[in-house]
Write an enzyme that holds these catalytic residues in place. Structure first.
Site, PDB file in Angstrom:
ATOM      1  CD  GLU A 110       1.212  15.395  43.522  1.00 39.34           C
ATOM      2  OE1 GLU A 110       0.690  14.539  42.772  1.00 39.34           O
ATOM      3  OE2 GLU A 110       2.428  15.641  43.498  1.00 39.34           O
ATOM      4  CG  ASP A 125       2.234  14.048  34.986  1.00 40.24           C
ATOM      5  OD1 ASP A 125       2.908  13.794  33.977  1.00 40.24           O
ATOM      6  OD2 ASP A 125       2.589  13.758  36.135  1.00 40.24           O
TER       7      ASP A 125
END
Length: 607
Positions: free
Chosen positions: A381, A450
């Protein structure tokens, strides 16, 4: 939860120069005429934005296109979208991506790029001819071959045969594709694929190439399952149903592998990602060794009902997973490395992908637990973009890393990746070669959650996992449908995409407006982290009282939460099936109720 995934929100994409991006489209079938025109759409002094527009001015369909041009020395493309752009020195080539190659008569398509330098393009060619449409070659691409038939299926091989394609100038050869990747090029109309895994499902297609090296469309697909499987097929259908099990959940959350049994979830899933291994000094390492393989379980805590002893060679979560697999042999377990907190190590790993892959294989195949894991998942990420930190490994880094992992682990292991779901133009999906990397992976876990949350403390309130866009959404492209569409446009097969579901909500406080779009004063209180709460808590403390964009929200008191419910999950699973996706995954087991109602909704929705 310090390892919580955050998929796409809040960070601008880092766009870096590239020179060797691969994944070329097929040569073109030309119409009677077509044009390519260039325009500089922005100029900010140190760089500029350019746009090419290809228009079919003829009377027959254009099946693909290639635009070539020269830049003067010092001028170059630094990033591009809606085309695959490569260069050899100052000569640049742009080829269509999978979704925008076909142009009907009169239709047009544009692709853009960011550049540096002050020069303008020259020497334009479209499909090898003039860009003004006066001399576009007229050869037609070959037809699709017949759908292959399978015979002679063994544990490790299958013979494929197909009817020939047709072409106005003759067929040169055929590409044989297994699960979307080319495994052979042959001149005849049959091929025997060897080196397969027993009891494994494969999908084959074939496409023809003519004497002008033009590639035609793929044939229909034939599914083949090799013999030799000693297990019954999973009782969960043919879709992947994967959940993350967190290593640290055995502490404050008091969530253990046995909870998968008592909740009924183990019978309804196909795969587990064990999260997370760490990435240190460019190598895979076990993070919490006590939780992973040392913690002792009593008889009542254990999946098998047998207590651990002080001198047994393996205890902890790994041994409990071993016992779970013995009880539910259809479940496959992958070791996931990285995550939000541990992704900083991938940049160093990308500098030596082969060494990284070797270290990961040593961890996953440690003799103490080699039978526990069926594959590896990497959760970076984000490659060539910003997450907890910003990465500058370049757009090819993810592909290089996945290629090394596949080479090291071979075809008998699952190799997967959890990835961004930023579907915006120029966003995180555009920052790396997700299409090129997908050929080495079994699937992507697309983190379609998210998107929005109290990391923007004042709001506006918005659902953190919208399935689709909606009027007033704070950021275009921040929704599941746009993310999946963008990945498909990069050439990722639908069957290699899993839709992500969060088993938790995100919320704000200081909110007076019930509908999305309200202002807030900060993060709503949460059991483990402000702004985040498990579904099992929210369903009782703040029940959903509205839906938007395929997900639910709730306004109770001055708090505003968004989360998925069994009902919205059912809708998302129906959408996933209609999109031809490979299934779904979720983060993570401990957010569900004690009777696993969210896992049940996923299972029922994907049957």
């Amino acid at each position: 939860m310090r390892f919580r995934h955050r998929a796409a929100a809040g960070f601008a994409t880092l766009l870096l120069p590239f020179a060797g991006l691969v994944g070329l489209a097929s040569p073109a079938e030309a119409a009677t005429s077509a044009t390519a025109t260039y325009a500089k759409t922005q100029d900010w002094g140190s760089g500029f934005e350019g746009k090419w527009t290809v228009k079919n001015t003829g009377t027959t369909a254009l099946s693909s296109w290639t635009v070539e041009w020269d830049f003067p020395s010092g001028t170059k493309v630094t990033s591009a979208w809606d085309a695959t752009v490569t260069n050899s020195g100052d000569h640049w080539t742009a080829k269509n991506v999978g979704w925008n190659g076909t142009l009907a008569p009169g239709a047009s398509v544009s692709f853009g790029f960011n550049g540096s330098g002050a020069g303008s393009p020259s020497g334009c060619k479209l499909n090898g001819g003039s860009c003004d449409g006066s001399s576009v070659p007229g050869d037609n691409a070959p037809s699709a071959p017949g759908t292959p038939s399978a015979s002679g299926v063994t544990d490790t091989s299958v013979k494929l045969s197909w009817s020939a394609a047709t072409d106005d100038k003759g067929i040169k050869n055929y590409d044989v594709l297994r699960d979307g990747a080319t495994v052979a090029t042959v001149t005849g109309t049959s091929y025997t694929d060897t080196g397969l895994s027993k009891g494994t499902d494969y999908s084959y297609t074939v496409r023809a190439r003519d004497t002008g090296d033009q590639t035609g469309p793929a044939s229909g697909a034939v599914k083949v399952r090799t013999t030799g499987n000693t297990e019954e097929p999973p009782p969960t259908g043919d879709k992947v149903k994967l959940g993350y099990f967190t290593e640290w959940g055995v502490y404050g959350r008091n969530y253990h592998v046995k909870n998968l049994v008592t909740s009924g979830s183990a019978a309804k899933i196909t795969h587990i990602n064990y999260a997370f291994g760490n990435v240190k000094n460019g190598q895979c390492v076990v993070d919490d060794t006590y939780a992973a393989y040392d913690k002792a379980y009593t008889a009542d805590q254990s999946v098998s009902g047998t207590a651990d002893t002080w001198d047994q060679p393996l205890r902890g979560n790994f041994n409990q997973l071993r016992q779970l697999k013995a009880k539910y042999p259809h479940i496959k377990v992958l070791y996931s490395f990285g995550g939000w907190t541990y992704s900083g190590g991938f940049g160093q790993a990308a500098q030596n992908p082969a060494a990284f892959a070797k270290s990961c294989k040593q961890v996953v195949e440690d003799p103490r637990w080699a039978d526990v894991f069926d594959g590896i998942d990497i959760d970076w990420e984000y490659p060539n973009a910003c997450g907890l930190t910003c990465d500058s490994s370049g757009p090819a880094a993810l592909k290089n890393l996945t290629q090394a992992l596949r080479s090291e682990f071979g075809q008998n292991y699952l190799v997967t990746a959890a990835i961004t779901a930023d579907g915006s133009n120029g966003g995180k999906i555009d920052a790396a070669d997700y299409g090129g990397a997908s050929q080495y992976l079994d699937w992507y876990n697309v983190m379609t959650y998210d998107y929005f949350g109290a990391f923007n403390a004042q709001g506006p309130t918005a659902p953190h996992s919208p399935l689709t866009s909606y009027s007033g959404i704070p950021q275009a492209g921040f929704n599941s449908a746009d993310a999946i569409a963008r990945l498909k446009s990069k050439g990722v097969p639908s069957a290699k995409l899993l839709l992500g579901i969060g088993f938790y909500g995100r919320g704000w406080t200081g909110v007076t407006q019930s509908a999305p779009g309200g202002t807030a004063t900060g993060a709503a209180p949460g059991t483990y982290e402000a702004g985040i709460e498990d579904y099992k808590v929210l369903k009782n403390t703040c029940p959903a009282n509205g839906t938007i964009a395929g997900t639910a929200y709730a306004h109770c008191g001055n708090n505003w939460w968004s989360y998925d419910t069994p009902s919205t999950i059912a809708g998302k699973m129906s959408w996933a099936k209609n999109q031809g996706l490979g299934g779904a995954f979720f983060w993570e087991f401990s957010g569900d109720t004690t009777n696993g109602e969210l896992v049940t909704a996923i299972n029922n929705g994907l049957k």
